[in-house]
Design an enzyme around this catalytic site. Structure first.
Site, PDB file in Angstrom:
ATOM      1  N   PRO A   1       0.743  -1.242   0.024  1.00  0.00           N
ATOM      2  CA  PRO A   1       0.040   0.016   0.165  1.00  0.00           C
ATOM      3  C   PRO A   1       1.023   1.215  -0.085  1.00  0.00           C
ATOM      4  CG  PRO A   1      -0.120  -1.136   2.058  1.00  0.00           C
ATOM      5  CD  PRO A   1       0.908  -1.862   1.295  1.00  0.00           C
ATOM      6  N   GLU A   2       0.415   2.220  -1.028  1.00  0.00           N
ATOM      7  CA  GLU A   2       0.829   3.599  -0.663  1.00  0.00           C
ATOM      8  C   GLU A   2      -0.418   4.344  -0.497  1.00  0.00           C
ATOM      9  OE1 GLU A   2       3.741   5.493  -3.525  1.00  0.00           O
ATOM     10  OE2 GLU A   2       4.489   3.425  -4.000  1.00  0.00           O
TER      11      GLU A   2
END
Length: 274
Positions: A2-3
């Site tokens: 995840p960004e």
DNA sequence: ACGGCCTCCTGACGGC
DNA sequence: TGCCGTCAGGAGGCCG
């Protein structure tokens, strides 16, 4: 995985299922994540109503009656909504935590265990050590090119690392740091303090456009959320430089270069970025 | 105060 | 087939 875009997509995906719903408890199978999971999480969560979901940087926030559950997915975390009872869904390896609701559960799978699940009492959230040093949200109206320019004066730190540090603006991870610097024509090695106001304007615009596009891309897979419970995370956004070492630049055909900064790979075009 | 380096952890992959 | 080194979308903590 995840960004910021993926965390936001997860938040949007789970919100319809958990907002206004009451937690009935939690199952903690593996308490050793980045930090030990809050002790007695089950007892704490019983009868807590989720008032709303929120996000701060890459932290997912479940704002509840008496406090906030702070969730970070680290490098490899996946949070899925599963309808029905926990027993309806066979455990996979690294299914560490279930957050139980009346009509289903949120299940955290995190092979590398760099994630976090922490309960924070209401009065302390504002000053929580994990949140207090975060930079502004990418779309915060107080985040301006002038602000980045001023914050960066005198700093020798390469701009790529300044973005990753998240002290000025949050949510720009390793992929989008390379991508946003490419699109604004800035050499990732350039000292942050030696970038003009005009170029910070281009950089901020690039960051906003790229993150927004990634969220919208993720949003298109949101339909699958109901069926698969969180199998989002495949950004279809075409990377212009990330993971394209040796391949031709989309603008000038010069081979994309890769270098290592603070142990993280950076991709860039020597010709297009100065 | 700043910047560089290390660390946590598992899994995938390539070379030998 | 197995073993080993390397790398992976994060980021706090420590040290000089």
């Amino acid at each position: 995985m995840p960004e910021l875009p993926e965390v936001e997509v997860v938040r949007q995906g789970i919100d319809p299922f958990v907002s206004q719903q009451c937690l009935t408890g939690a199952v903690v199978r593996q308490p050793q994540l980045r930090w030990p999971v809050t002790k007695n999480l089950h007892q704490i969560l019983v009868n807590q109503q989720v008032l709303k979901t929120d996000r701060r940087g890459k932290y997912l926030l479940l704002r509840c009656t008496d406090g906030t559950l702070l969730i970070h997915l680290g490098m490899s975390g996946v949070l899925s909504w599963l309808p029905g009872r926990p027993d309806d869904h066979p455990l996979k390896k690294h299914d560490h935590i279930d957050l139980l609701f009346g009509k289903g559960l949120l299940r955290l799978n995190d092979p590398r265990r760099f994630g976090a699940v922490l309960w924070v009492d209401s009065p302390r959230l504002e000053n929580h050590p994990l949140l207090t040093h975060l930079g502004l949200e990418p779309w915060d109206p107080f985040l301006t090119p002038q602000r980045l320019y001023q914050l960066s004066r005198g700093r020798q730190l390469p701009i790529k690392q300044a973005l990753l540090a998240g002290h000025w603006v949050v949510g720009v991870g390793n992929i989008y740091a390379s991508e946003s610097l490419f699109r604004s024509g800035i050499d990732p090695r350039r000292a942050a303090g030696r970038i003009s106001l005009q170029r910070y304007d281009k950089l901020l615009n690039a960051i906003r456009q790229i993150l927004q596009a990634a969220i919208e891309q993720g949003g298109s897979t949101l339909k699958d959320f109901r069926g698969h419970g969180g199998e989002t995370g495949q950004f279809q956004t075409a990377h212009q430089v990330y993971d394209r070492a040796g391949m031709p630049c989309t603008q000038c055909s010069t081979p994309i270069r890769v270098l290592v900064q603070s142990g993280r790979s950076t991709y860039y075009c020597l010709q297009c970025q100065r």
